[in-house]
Write a protein that holds these residues in place. Structure first.
Motif, PDB file in Angstrom:
ATOM      1  N   VAL A 134      47.250  37.140  53.973  1.00 59.32           N
ATOM      2  CA  VAL A 134      48.224  36.436  53.128  1.00 59.32           C
ATOM      3  C   VAL A 134      48.417  35.021  53.665  1.00 59.32           C
ATOM      4  O   VAL A 134      48.408  34.046  52.915  1.00 59.32           O
ATOM      5  CB  VAL A 134      49.568  37.201  53.067  1.00 59.32           C
ATOM      6  N   ARG A 135      48.571  34.898  54.985  1.00 59.41           N
ATOM      7  CA  ARG A 135      48.766  33.577  55.604  1.00 59.41           C
ATOM      8  C   ARG A 135      47.588  32.660  55.281  1.00 59.41           C
ATOM      9  O   ARG A 135      47.763  31.469  55.035  1.00 59.41           O
ATOM     10  CB  ARG A 135      48.923  33.731  57.123  1.00 59.41           C
ATOM     11  N   GLN A 136      46.386  33.225  55.246  1.00 55.74           N
ATOM     12  CA  GLN A 136      45.193  32.436  54.950  1.00 55.74           C
ATOM     13  C   GLN A 136      45.036  32.162  53.453  1.00 55.74           C
ATOM     14  O   GLN A 136      44.151  31.414  53.062  1.00 55.74           O
ATOM     15  CB  GLN A 136      43.939  33.160  55.451  1.00 55.74           C
ATOM     16  N   GLY A 137      45.872  32.777  52.627  1.00 53.66           N
ATOM     17  CA  GLY A 137      45.782  32.559  51.185  1.00 53.66           C
ATOM     18  C   GLY A 137      44.739  33.408  50.493  1.00 53.66           C
ATOM     19  O   GLY A 137      44.420  33.193  49.327  1.00 53.66           O
ATOM     20  N   ARG A 138      44.195  34.403  51.203  1.00 55.19           N
ATOM     21  CA  ARG A 138      43.154  35.249  50.615  1.00 55.19           C
ATOM     22  C   ARG A 138      43.746  36.424  49.841  1.00 55.19           C
ATOM     23  O   ARG A 138      43.038  37.064  49.061  1.00 55.19           O
ATOM     24  CB  ARG A 138      42.210  35.729  51.710  1.00 55.19           C
ATOM     25  N   LEU A 139      45.017  36.733  50.096  1.00 58.68           N
ATOM     26  CA  LEU A 139      45.757  37.755  49.355  1.00 58.68           C
ATOM     27  C   LEU A 139      47.159  37.229  49.099  1.00 58.68           C
ATOM     28  O   LEU A 139      47.625  36.326  49.795  1.00 58.68           O
ATOM     29  CB  LEU A 139      45.862  39.070  50.152  1.00 58.68           C
ATOM     30  N   VAL A 140      47.819  37.836  48.118  1.00 58.41           N
ATOM     31  CA  VAL A 140      49.211  37.518  47.816  1.00 58.41           C
ATOM     32  C   VAL A 140      50.004  38.816  47.965  1.00 58.41           C
ATOM     33  O   VAL A 140      49.613  39.847  47.393  1.00 58.41           O
ATOM     34  CB  VAL A 140      49.356  36.961  46.374  1.00 58.41           C
ATOM     35  N   ALA A 141      51.086  38.772  48.724  1.00 59.68           N
ATOM     36  CA  ALA A 141      51.916  39.960  48.924  1.00 59.68           C
ATOM     37  C   ALA A 141      53.073  39.946  47.950  1.00 59.68           C
ATOM     38  O   ALA A 141      53.573  38.885  47.575  1.00 59.68           O
ATOM     39  CB  ALA A 141      52.454  39.983  50.354  1.00 59.68           C
ATOM     40  N   ASP A 142      53.487  41.147  47.544  1.00 60.85           N
ATOM     41  CA  ASP A 142      54.722  41.217  46.759  1.00 60.85           C
ATOM     42  C   ASP A 142      55.741  42.016  47.557  1.00 60.85           C
ATOM     43  O   ASP A 142      55.455  42.532  48.630  1.00 60.85           O
ATOM     44  CB  ASP A 142      54.478  41.784  45.355  1.00 60.85           C
ATOM     45  N   ARG A 143      56.922  42.149  47.030  1.00 65.25           N
ATOM     46  CA  ARG A 143      58.002  42.773  47.803  1.00 65.25           C
ATOM     47  C   ARG A 143      57.936  44.302  47.806  1.00 65.25           C
ATOM     48  O   ARG A 143      58.750  44.953  48.411  1.00 65.25           O
ATOM     49  CB  ARG A 143      59.349  42.275  47.294  1.00 65.25           C
ATOM     50  N   PHE A 144      56.966  44.884  47.130  1.00 62.42           N
ATOM     51  CA  PHE A 144      56.859  46.337  47.058  1.00 62.42           C
ATOM     52  C   PHE A 144      55.743  46.890  47.938  1.00 62.42           C
ATOM     53  O   PHE A 144      55.353  48.039  47.795  1.00 62.42           O
ATOM     54  CB  PHE A 144      56.644  46.783  45.604  1.00 62.42           C
ATOM     55  N   GLY A 145      55.193  46.080  48.809  1.00 59.88           N
ATOM     56  CA  GLY A 145      54.155  46.536  49.722  1.00 59.88           C
ATOM     57  C   GLY A 145      52.759  46.539  49.118  1.00 59.88           C
ATOM     58  O   GLY A 145      51.836  47.085  49.694  1.00 59.88           O
ATOM     59  N   THR A 146      52.615  45.915  47.955  1.00 56.21           N
ATOM     60  CA  THR A 146      51.283  45.799  47.386  1.00 56.21           C
ATOM     61  C   THR A 146      50.787  44.379  47.567  1.00 56.21           C
ATOM     62  O   THR A 146      51.566  43.453  47.806  1.00 56.21           O
ATOM     63  CB  THR A 146      51.263  46.174  45.878  1.00 56.21           C
ATOM     64  N   TYR A 147      49.493  44.238  47.467  1.00 56.70           N
ATOM     65  CA  TYR A 147      48.845  42.943  47.629  1.00 56.70           C
ATOM     66  C   TYR A 147      47.932  42.724  46.442  1.00 56.70           C
ATOM     67  O   TYR A 147      47.399  43.674  45.870  1.00 56.70           O
ATOM     68  CB  TYR A 147      48.025  42.891  48.924  1.00 56.70           C
ATOM     69  N   GLU A 148      47.752  41.483  46.064  1.00 58.59           N
ATOM     70  CA  GLU A 148      46.832  41.165  44.978  1.00 58.59           C
ATOM     71  C   GLU A 148      46.000  39.954  45.376  1.00 58.59           C
ATOM     72  O   GLU A 148      46.343  39.219  46.303  1.00 58.59           O
ATOM     73  CB  GLU A 148      47.576  40.926  43.674  1.00 58.59           C
ATOM     74  N   PRO A 150      44.606  36.264  44.948  1.00 63.82           N
ATOM     75  CA  PRO A 150      45.216  35.055  44.403  1.00 63.82           C
ATOM     76  C   PRO A 150      44.512  34.665  43.091  1.00 63.82           C
ATOM     77  O   PRO A 150      43.399  35.123  42.834  1.00 63.82           O
ATOM     78  CB  PRO A 150      44.990  34.008  45.489  1.00 63.82           C
ATOM     79  N   PRO A 151      45.134  33.820  42.284  1.00 65.59           N
ATOM     80  CA  PRO A 151      44.478  33.379  41.050  1.00 65.59           C
ATOM     81  C   PRO A 151      43.097  32.810  41.359  1.00 65.59           C
ATOM     82  O   PRO A 151      42.939  32.029  42.305  1.00 65.59           O
ATOM     83  CB  PRO A 151      45.412  32.299  40.499  1.00 65.59           C
ATOM     84  N   GLY A 152      42.130  33.258  40.627  1.00 63.05           N
ATOM     85  CA  GLY A 152      40.763  32.804  40.859  1.00 63.05           C
ATOM     86  C   GLY A 152      40.053  33.531  41.983  1.00 63.05           C
ATOM     87  O   GLY A 152      38.924  33.230  42.319  1.00 63.05           O
ATOM     88  N   GLY A 153      40.756  34.495  42.628  1.00 64.64           N
ATOM     89  CA  GLY A 153      40.179  35.206  43.764  1.00 64.64           C
ATOM     90  C   GLY A 153      39.450  36.410  43.339  1.00 64.64           C
ATOM     91  O   GLY A 153      38.782  37.113  43.966  1.00 64.64           O
TER      92      GLY A 153
END
Length: 153
Positions: A134-148, A150-153
């Motif tokens: 997430v810090r590197q911008g390769r994933l996006v975290a949400d507040r429910f413990g899931t990750y997605e 990033p746009p265009g990723g």
């Protein structure tokens, strides 16, 4: 538990924690730095020398370089992050395929597109791995413990 496996620990975060400990307890900080070096599968001459001579300023510069992205993370950490991303993408793909196959009507239909955008990451990797991605911008975290992705990723 993944955190009990030293091969699942990011060396750079262990060294960053050791550096942070140096201000309050230098002896414990250098001991933590030596333990962190023990996590490396291949010796790093620069790091080994910095820890051996207990050069806090040089250790700080190395860690700051990793944090800012101006310096490559240790090869072992890069490989671990790469494997975690591959596992995440595979789990996301399987989750999407499973959802899409069960969404649309009969067995002869082509199904419908899933609206799933994020998943819980594979548990075999510790949270620090996902936080780093997430810090590197390769994933996006949400507040429910899931990750997605990033746009265009």
């Amino acid at each position: 538990r993944p955190m009990d496996d030293p091969k699942m620990q990011l060396v750079w975060t262990a060294l960053a924690a050791a550096r942070d400990l140096l201000d309050s307890d230098p002896a414990a900080g250098w001991e933590a730095a030596r333990r962190a070096l023990g996590l490396l599968e291949e010796a790093d001459e620069e790091l080994s020398l910095v820890v051996e001579v207990e050069d806090a300023e040089a250790l700080g510069e190395i860690v700051d370089g990793w944090v800012s992205g101006k310096k490559h993370l240790p090869a072992q950490d890069r490989l671990l992050l790469k494997r975690a991303m591959k596992a995440y993408r595979k789990r996301l793909k399987v989750t999407l395929l499973d959802a899409e196959s069960s969404l649309g009507g009969g067995p002869m239909s082509s199904g419908r597109e899933s609206d799933i955008v994020g998943i819980r990451p594979p548990e075999r990797y510790p949270r620090e791995i996902w936080d780093e991605l997430v810090r590197q911008g390769r994933l996006v975290a949400d507040r429910f413990g899931t990750y997605e992705l990033p746009p265009g990723g």
